[in-house]
Design an enzyme around this catalytic site. Structure first.
Site, PDB file in Angstrom:
ATOM      1  N   HIS A  22      56.075 -48.474 -28.602  1.00  0.00           N
ATOM      2  CA  HIS A  22      56.503 -50.623 -28.580  1.00  0.00           C
ATOM      3  C   HIS A  22      55.098 -51.103 -27.597  1.00  0.00           C
ATOM      4  O   HIS A  22      54.075 -50.451 -27.793  1.00  0.00           O
ATOM      5  CB  HIS A  22      57.582 -50.457 -27.379  1.00  0.00           C
ATOM      6  CG  HIS A  22      57.309 -48.774 -25.938  1.00  0.00           C
ATOM      7  ND1 HIS A  22      57.999 -47.828 -25.925  1.00  0.00           N
ATOM      8  CD2 HIS A  22      56.563 -49.629 -24.654  1.00  0.00           C
ATOM      9  CE1 HIS A  22      57.228 -47.687 -24.650  1.00  0.00           C
ATOM     10  NE2 HIS A  22      56.155 -48.451 -23.808  1.00  0.00           N
TER      11      HIS A  22
HETATM   12  C1  T46 Z   1      55.535 -47.333 -21.400  1.00  0.00           C
HETATM   13  C2  T46 Z   1      54.634 -46.156 -21.558  1.00  0.00           C
HETATM   14  C3  T46 Z   1      53.587 -45.067 -21.313  1.00  0.00           C
HETATM   15  C4  T46 Z   1      63.518 -46.911 -16.973  1.00  0.00           C
HETATM   16  O1  T46 Z   1      65.136 -47.014 -16.879  1.00  0.00           O
HETATM   17  N1  T46 Z   1      62.841 -47.467 -15.680  1.00  0.00           N
HETATM   18  C5  T46 Z   1      61.396 -46.826 -16.062  1.00  0.00           C
HETATM   19  O2  T46 Z   1      61.007 -47.639 -15.668  1.00  0.00           O
HETATM   20  C6  T46 Z   1      60.977 -46.612 -17.597  1.00  0.00           C
HETATM   21  C7  T46 Z   1      59.738 -46.317 -17.724  1.00  0.00           C
HETATM   22  C8  T46 Z   1      62.014 -46.574 -18.125  1.00  0.00           C
HETATM   23  N2  T46 Z   1      63.701 -46.842 -18.058  1.00  0.00           N
HETATM   24  C9  T46 Z   1      64.270 -45.876 -19.274  1.00  0.00           C
HETATM   25  C10 T46 Z   1      64.283 -46.482 -20.283  1.00  0.00           C
HETATM   26  C11 T46 Z   1      64.905 -45.776 -21.767  1.00  0.00           C
HETATM   27  O3  T46 Z   1      66.687 -44.936 -21.128  1.00  0.00           O
HETATM   28  O4  T46 Z   1      64.361 -44.711 -19.476  1.00  0.00           O
HETATM   29  C12 T46 Z   1      64.339 -44.173 -20.757  1.00  0.00           C
HETATM   30  C13 T46 Z   1      62.802 -43.948 -21.891  1.00  0.00           C
HETATM   31  O5  T46 Z   1      62.165 -44.683 -21.607  1.00  0.00           O
HETATM   32  P1  T46 Z   1      61.265 -44.977 -23.143  1.00  0.00           P
HETATM   33  O6  T46 Z   1      61.711 -44.813 -24.069  1.00  0.00           O
HETATM   34  O7  T46 Z   1      61.011 -46.652 -23.153  1.00  0.00           O
HETATM   35  O8  T46 Z   1      60.254 -44.518 -22.694  1.00  0.00           O
HETATM   36  P2  T46 Z   1      58.356 -43.821 -23.677  1.00  0.00           P
HETATM   37  O9  T46 Z   1      58.005 -42.186 -23.114  1.00  0.00           O
HETATM   38  O10 T46 Z   1      58.526 -44.363 -25.074  1.00  0.00           O
HETATM   39  O11 T46 Z   1      57.392 -45.144 -22.947  1.00  0.00           O
HETATM   40  C14 T46 Z   1      57.372 -45.020 -21.487  1.00  0.00           C
HETATM   41  C15 T46 Z   1      57.380 -46.616 -21.097  1.00  0.00           C
HETATM   42  O12 T46 Z   1      58.808 -47.084 -21.125  1.00  0.00           O
HETATM   43  C16 T46 Z   1      56.667 -47.756 -21.309  1.00  0.00           C
HETATM   44  O13 T46 Z   1      56.605 -48.939 -20.092  1.00  0.00           O
HETATM   45  O14 T46 Z   1      54.361 -48.173 -21.939  1.00  0.00           O
HETATM   46  O15 T46 Z   1      56.208 -45.117 -21.330  1.00  0.00           O
END
Ligand code: T46
Length: 142
Positions: A55
């Site tokens: 993303h």
């Molecule tokens: C990024 C990369 C480096 C929350 O509820 N609060 C938060 O502050 C974050 C970051 C995530 N979440 C929830 C949203 C999803 O249900 O945690 C779950 C996993 O998030 P995501 O699938 O977006 O995780 P990554 O590792 O793909 O991405 C993350 C960050 O979301 C993103 O901003 O830049 O790490």
């Protein structure tokens, strides 16, 4: 077209490390060590080996630091793609708005710390690559 600076591959930002016989303390202050305020901290642990990210953000700035272990970070600004190995707790990568990111090749002991400029906001995410490219192209006036 984006500016030359925008297109320059990012280098890892050295962080302020205070090492002595007891170990090393690394200090990071928003708007002092980083060009943005720190509004949120999160970290990713227990990595299974599956890649993450896929993303971009529309407005969010983040500093990513592997405080333990290592991982590969792939950053794509819609024009060029750059790979970075994060493997030092005293080096961070500033990932900027409109940079598609993928995190891969996590070591078993990887702890990935993120310092973010704003609160969590799902509306700030672009999770679809064609939409990312369309928005980047529109921003760049191409
Ligand atoms: C990024 C990369 C480096 C929350 O509820 N609060 C938060 O502050 C974050 C970051 C995530 N979440 C929830 C949203 C999803 O249900 O945690 C779950 C996993 O998030 P995501 O699938 O977006 O995780 P990554 O590792 O793909 O991405 C993350 C960050 O979301 C993103 O901003 O830049 O790490």
């Amino acid at each position: 077209m984006p500016s030359l600076q925008d297109r320059t591959p990012q280098s890892l930002l050295p962080l302020r490390a205070f090492a002595d016989a007891r170990g090393t303390l690394v200090a990071i202050e928003g708007e002092r060590d980083l060009p943005f305020p720190i509004a949120r901290v999160y970290y990713i642990v227990g990595l299974s080996g599956e890649a993450r990210g896929f993303h971009a953000h529309r407005a969010l700035d983040q500093l990513l630091v592997c405080v333990a272990g290592s991982c590969r970070l792939i950053v794509d600004d819609g024009i060029a793609t750059h790979e970075h190995i994060l493997d030092r707790p005293d080096r961070g990568l500033h990932v900027k708005p409109y940079q598609w990111r993928e995190m891969r090749d996590f070591s078993a002991d990887c702890v990935l710390l993120a310092l973010a400029s704003a609160a969590y906001n799902e509306a700030d995410y672009i999770r679809d690559y064609p939409t990312f490219l369309a928005e980047v192209t529109a921003r760049n006036g191409r």
